[in-house]
Design a protein around this motif. Structure first.
Motif, PDB file in Angstrom:
ATOM      1  N   SER A 253      -0.429   3.890  -3.627  1.00  0.00           N
ATOM      2  CA  SER A 253      -1.575   3.876  -2.718  1.00  0.00           C
ATOM      3  C   SER A 253      -2.031   5.256  -2.295  1.00  0.00           C
ATOM      4  O   SER A 253      -3.072   5.396  -1.657  1.00  0.00           O
ATOM      5  N   ASP A 254      -1.261   6.289  -2.629  1.00  0.00           N
ATOM      6  CA  ASP A 254      -1.638   7.645  -2.202  1.00  0.00           C
ATOM      7  C   ASP A 254      -2.543   8.339  -3.202  1.00  0.00           C
ATOM      8  O   ASP A 254      -2.869   9.508  -3.044  1.00  0.00           O
ATOM      9  N   ARG A 256      -5.538   9.957  -4.874  1.00  0.00           N
ATOM     10  CA  ARG A 256      -6.758  10.536  -4.310  1.00  0.00           C
ATOM     11  C   ARG A 256      -7.916  10.417  -5.298  1.00  0.00           C
ATOM     12  O   ARG A 256      -7.730  10.403  -6.521  1.00  0.00           O
ATOM     13  N   ARG A 279      -7.937   8.876  -0.050  1.00  0.00           N
ATOM     14  CA  ARG A 279      -7.170   7.918  -0.856  1.00  0.00           C
ATOM     15  C   ARG A 279      -8.114   6.908  -1.495  1.00  0.00           C
ATOM     16  O   ARG A 279      -9.012   6.372  -0.849  1.00  0.00           O
ATOM     17  N   HIS A 554      -4.742  10.198   4.746  1.00  0.00           N
ATOM     18  CA  HIS A 554      -3.312  10.232   5.033  1.00  0.00           C
ATOM     19  C   HIS A 554      -2.573   9.078   4.362  1.00  0.00           C
ATOM     20  O   HIS A 554      -3.126   7.995   4.168  1.00  0.00           O
ATOM     21  N   ARG A 555      -1.322   9.352   4.036  1.00  0.00           N
ATOM     22  CA  ARG A 555      -0.469   8.289   3.534  1.00  0.00           C
ATOM     23  C   ARG A 555      -0.222   7.277   4.652  1.00  0.00           C
ATOM     24  O   ARG A 555      -0.194   7.640   5.834  1.00  0.00           O
ATOM     25  N   ARG A 556      -0.045   6.041   4.282  1.00  0.00           N
ATOM     26  CA  ARG A 556       0.174   5.008   5.303  1.00  0.00           C
ATOM     27  C   ARG A 556       1.395   5.325   6.162  1.00  0.00           C
ATOM     28  O   ARG A 556       1.414   5.056   7.360  1.00  0.00           O
ATOM     29  N   ASP A 558       2.338   8.046   7.204  1.00  0.00           N
ATOM     30  CA  ASP A 558       2.075   9.139   8.145  1.00  0.00           C
ATOM     31  C   ASP A 558       1.116   8.758   9.267  1.00  0.00           C
ATOM     32  O   ASP A 558       0.850   9.576  10.153  1.00  0.00           O
TER      33      ASP A 558
END
Length: 891
Positions: A253-254, A256, A279, A554-556, A558
């Protein structure tokens, strides 16, 4: 400059024309001799050993062997490729497949398995090992360039044959190297020569892995000039895009948006550049909806299903790729990271053969060819990348291999009737090292091409009629002058004028720190307008909505950390504005606002305070910018989300006389403007770094003072200021201990006497001030008046530090005057570049740019070989230049 003279192809043909069979080391030479055959001939005439033994065109037997071994063993693909390569290479150099067992480190179960399988295949090495030239019928055999044959190739030679040398006893004088400024200039020169009509007469020799390869291919395509010998299987954009689609399915999911831009482009999807850093799964754009949905069902996909989906979306079939997947036996495999890695390894290791139309310009790889049969041959680069990497294996005689490569190199350099050597002498300020084989072949000592016989070609040469003409524009372009500049643009220009230029030409993607900064700034403006409205509940709402607005960056994992960070930053802003609410706002005219305010819309309230977000553009000063907060008539505040810098660092990075590699002119810019609004007033400019105490807030011991950096402006010259009684009293009372003690025993008249006799140096360095006539005189006078004590001399040193501290932590009249002159000079220089009188240089005022603060790094080709394939923005989170308040257009 001379090499051994290589025999021209026509002369070489006449030497071998009467033989029945001619063995040559490479296919291009064989083809050239066969094209000149003037008599009927049964069977092969000129031929390589492998083609003679196999009776077919040479194929990549390492790939063939690899495909066979993966079908018959459970070894990993990397181990198979490594072992197959060793077996075939040893076979080539030793003449036997089992010779590898003589080397203990390579006698492994995997090697024995591979030898058994490969020995049974009808590879060219196997056929070559079993083949012998039959001369019983009385056929005459000639061998051209015998030293360039390997041991396995020599094994087919009969007992009797004639060896024909490729070289004569004469010397070959190298034509002069043509030196150009850049690879692009070299390609332009090629296009001045090559046309659709003469394409079949020209060959271009280059390192296929260099930047020249894609440049020349795209240039020929644009000019509709046919060529062959260039792009391989994985150079096909659909093939690359399909592999990227495979990667997307397992990337997580990260992923980009910028990482899938080539895939989207190949599928005809256009996504605004502003989304590049976000993302993929959180971008709501119709152009990438299909890709998001496709990735969502990746668990149920196979290679074949993915290929079908790509073909349906692209509207094109990838038959060769489908055939290759079938040959590898992975069509029905599910998509996994390991399976994709294996496929990618295979495609990176082996070149899949493709059908080519042999028409047009011939592109030859400098490391694969030793002869090119075209009348005109252009050699591009000729640098150290042309040097072969000799195999580091015990069965390889490195000296013999080196001699073989040197012979091939000097033969290649003499191909054709006309040779053109097109090179760069320097790249990114560093000399380009010529191919190492020149050291062996030339007696002249040299380090770069300009040390040898050479001709320099510059941009101006293109109007000399020497094949470099350009068509002039119909009408001259008069560029619009830049009349005002913001502090952020001035910072960028000072760091790298060329980065400034490209920054005006290209769009850049949104960055999370810009979005963060904009939201924080909007919140600060909103609080100034509605201090009573913002309570704990609305602070929580504001932090939550900031998380939603920045979620795509942002990553989930984070997001909760970001929520805490936002909440603390918002609270710190509120605390500061509660303690330092704006005062005396009536002197300001109402502001019409600058852009929109996110929180004003979110909470449905207006923001119209005259003290926030004040835009200015002063034509006399030639400066423009936006003041975050006018806290009072004599104090300006700028909100910063980046790391705190001290006042000393700010003045250092804003220095005109000693350029910094982190230029920052914001304080100078805003104080220069504000002193015209408040003439003859002492001013303060405060940077409020509201995230500086993030850790301290969590620990419970944060103070607002740790967030503040304040610079002063005194409306007086420095040398006048140090003469004031105020400064003398501070030396007696507010300086370090020995300074206070020393000056408490001296009188003001003594201090003034030294200042009247000597000029105070304009320096921020205490040692420099101490070594000046003023410094030496002050020490001498105080020693005489107070006594020759250690504390007196130390007190004088402390006094010099105190005096320099005024200039380290603030500005005086002459500082701002010098800055205003500096702005004029920089704008005049900038406009000169814009008029085309010179190129925008890469290096800034401090020399090489500080690449942490460069926005268009991939466009600054300082060293094309080092930067090729590197297309990334080098800003880092928290870097001072990344703060949104440093940009006049941050909304």
């Amino acid at each position: 400059m001379s090499l051994k003279q290589s025999k021209p192809i026509d002369r070489l043909y006449h030497e071998v024309a009467n033989y029945d069979l001619v063995i040559v080391p490479d296919s291009p030479l064989a083809d050239a001799l066969n094209r000149r055959l003037e008599r009927p001939h049964f069977g092969p005439f000129a031929i390589t050993p492998r083609r003679l033994a196999t009776r077919r065109r040479e194929t990549a037997e390492d790939r063939t062997a690899f495909l066979e071994v993966i079908d018959e063993t459970d070894l990993s693909w990397k181990e198979i490729a490594y072992t197959v390569g060793n077996v075939l290479q040893c076979w080539e150099y030793r003449g036997r497949a089992d010779a590898i067992f003589e080397y203990g480190a390579f006698d492994t179960p995997a090697t024995r398995t591979v030898v058994d399988i490969v020995s049974s295949l009808q590879t060219s090495s196997r056929l070559l090992a079993d083949y012998e030239i039959d001369v019983d019928s009385g056929e005459s055999v000639a061998v051209v360039g015998e030293s360039q044959l390997t041991n396995l190739e020599r094994s087919i030679l009969p007992d009797e044959y004639d060896s024909i040398d490729r070289f004569t006893a004469d010397a070959f004088d190298l034509p002069a190297f043509r030196i150009f400024e850049s690879p692009a200039a070299i390609v332009d020169a090629i296009l001045d020569t090559v046309t659709q009509d003469n394409a079949d007469e020209i060959a271009i020799v280059l390192d296929s892995s260099s930047e020249y390869s894609p440049l020349i291919e795209s240039a020929l395509e644009t000019a509709a000039i046919p060529y062959y010998g260039g792009p391989g299987f994985m150079d096909d954009r659909d093939h690359r895009a399909f592999v990227q689609l495979l990667r997307c399915t397992t990337a997580g999911s990260d992923t980009r948006v910028h990482s899938v831009k080539p895939l989207l482009s190949c599928l005809g999807a256009t996504v605004p550049i502003e989304h590049d850093g976000k993302r993929l799964t959180d971008v709501d754009d119709s152009e990438i909806g299909w890709l998001r949905e496709f990735i969502g069902r990746a668990d149920a996909l196979t290679f074949e299903a993915t290929l079908n989906a790509y073909e349906d979306r692209a509207g094109r079939t990838l038959e060769t790729f489908r055939e290759e997947l079938a040959r590898l036996g992975v069509l029905e495999e599910p998509i996994t990271t390991d399976a994709i890695d294996r496929l990618a390894f295979y495609l990176e290791t082996y070149e899949v053969p493709i059908d080519r139309d042999n028409e047009g310009v011939l592109l030859a790889d400098a490391k694969s060819a030793s002869f090119v049969d075209r009348p005109v041959v252009c050699y591009l680069g000729l640098d150290e990348d042309w040097t072969h990497d000799s195999p580091n294996r015990p069965w390889v005689d490195r000296n013999e291999e080196y001699e073989r490569n040197v012979d091939g190199f000097q033969s290649l350099l003499q191909s054709g009737v006309e040779q053109q050597y097109l090179v760069q002498d320097a790249a990114g300020g560093t000399a380009v090292t010529p191919c190492l084989y020149f050291d062996e072949l030339l007696e002249t000592e040299f380090e770069r091409f300009s040390d040898l016989e050479s001709i320099h070609h510059s941009r101006s040469d293109r109007s000399t009629g020497d094949g470099f003409d350009r068509e002039p524009l119909d009408a001259p372009v008069d560029p619009e002058r830049v009349e005002t500049v913001s502090q952020s643009s001035l910072n960028t220009y000072a760091n790298s004028p060329r980065d400034y230029c490209f920054g005006r030409l290209v769009d850049t993607p949104d960055k999370h720190y810009f979005v963060d900064g904009n939201l924080f700034h909007d919140f600060a403006e909103f609080v100034v307008n509605h201090p009573e409205f913002v309570d704990d509940g609305r602070l929580e709402d504001a932090a939550a909505v900031m998380v939603e607005e920045t979620r795509a960056f942002h990553r989930r994992i984070d997001l909760e950390t970001q929520r805490t960070r936002y909440r603390i930053g918002l609270e710190t802003i509120c605390d500061y504005l509660e303690e330092h609410a704006p005062t005396e706002t009536t002197f300001l005219t109402p502001s019409s606002g600058w852009g929109e305010n996110f929180f004003a819309e979110y909470f449905d309230r207006d923001v119209d305070s005259p003290v926030t977000e004040r835009w200015f553009e002063d034509d006399d000063l030639r400066l423009k910018g936006k003041i975050d907060l006018v806290q009072s008539p004599t104090r300006l505040v700028d909100f910063k989300s980046g790391n705190r810098t001290s006042a000393t660092q700010v003045t250092k990075h804003g220095s005109i006389d000693e350029p910094s590699d982190e230029p920052n002119f914001q304080a100078l810019c805003y104080l220069s403007y504000w002193r015209r609004q408040q003439p003859d007033e002492s001013l303060e400019f405060t940077f409020f770094h509201f995230l500086e105490t993030l850790d301290d807030v969590v620990a419970g011991d944060a103070t607002l003072e740790d967030c503040l950096t304040t610079l002063t402006y005194r409306p007086i010259a420095f040398d006048e200021f140090v003469q004031t009684r105020t400064v003398f009293d501070e030396l007696r009372e507010d300086a370090a201990n020995d300074c206070n003690k020393t000056f408490s025993k001296a009188d003001y008249e003594t201090y003034l006497a030294v200042l009247d006799a000597y000029d105070v140096p304009r320096t921020r360095d205490a040692d420099e001030m101490a070594d000046s006539p003023f410094g030496e005189a002050l020490v001498e006078r105080l020693v005489d008046d107070v006594g020759d004590y250690k504390y007196v001399r130390n007190g004088c040193v402390q006094a010099f530090r105190h005096l320099c501290g005024y200039r380290k932590e603030g500005y005086f009249v002459e500082d701002l005057d010098a800055f205003e002159r500096f702005v004029d000079e920089q704008l005049e220089e900038l406009n000169r570049y814009r008029r085309g009188e010179d190129r925008f240089p890469i290096d800034g005022r401090a020399g090489e740019p500080n690449y942490r603060y460069v926005d268009t790094r991939d466009m600054l080709l300082t060293d094309s070989r080092a930067t090729r394939g590197t297309a990334q923005n080098t800003h880092t989170e928290g870097a001072p230049a990344a703060d949104p308040a440093d940009s006049e257009g941050h909304r």
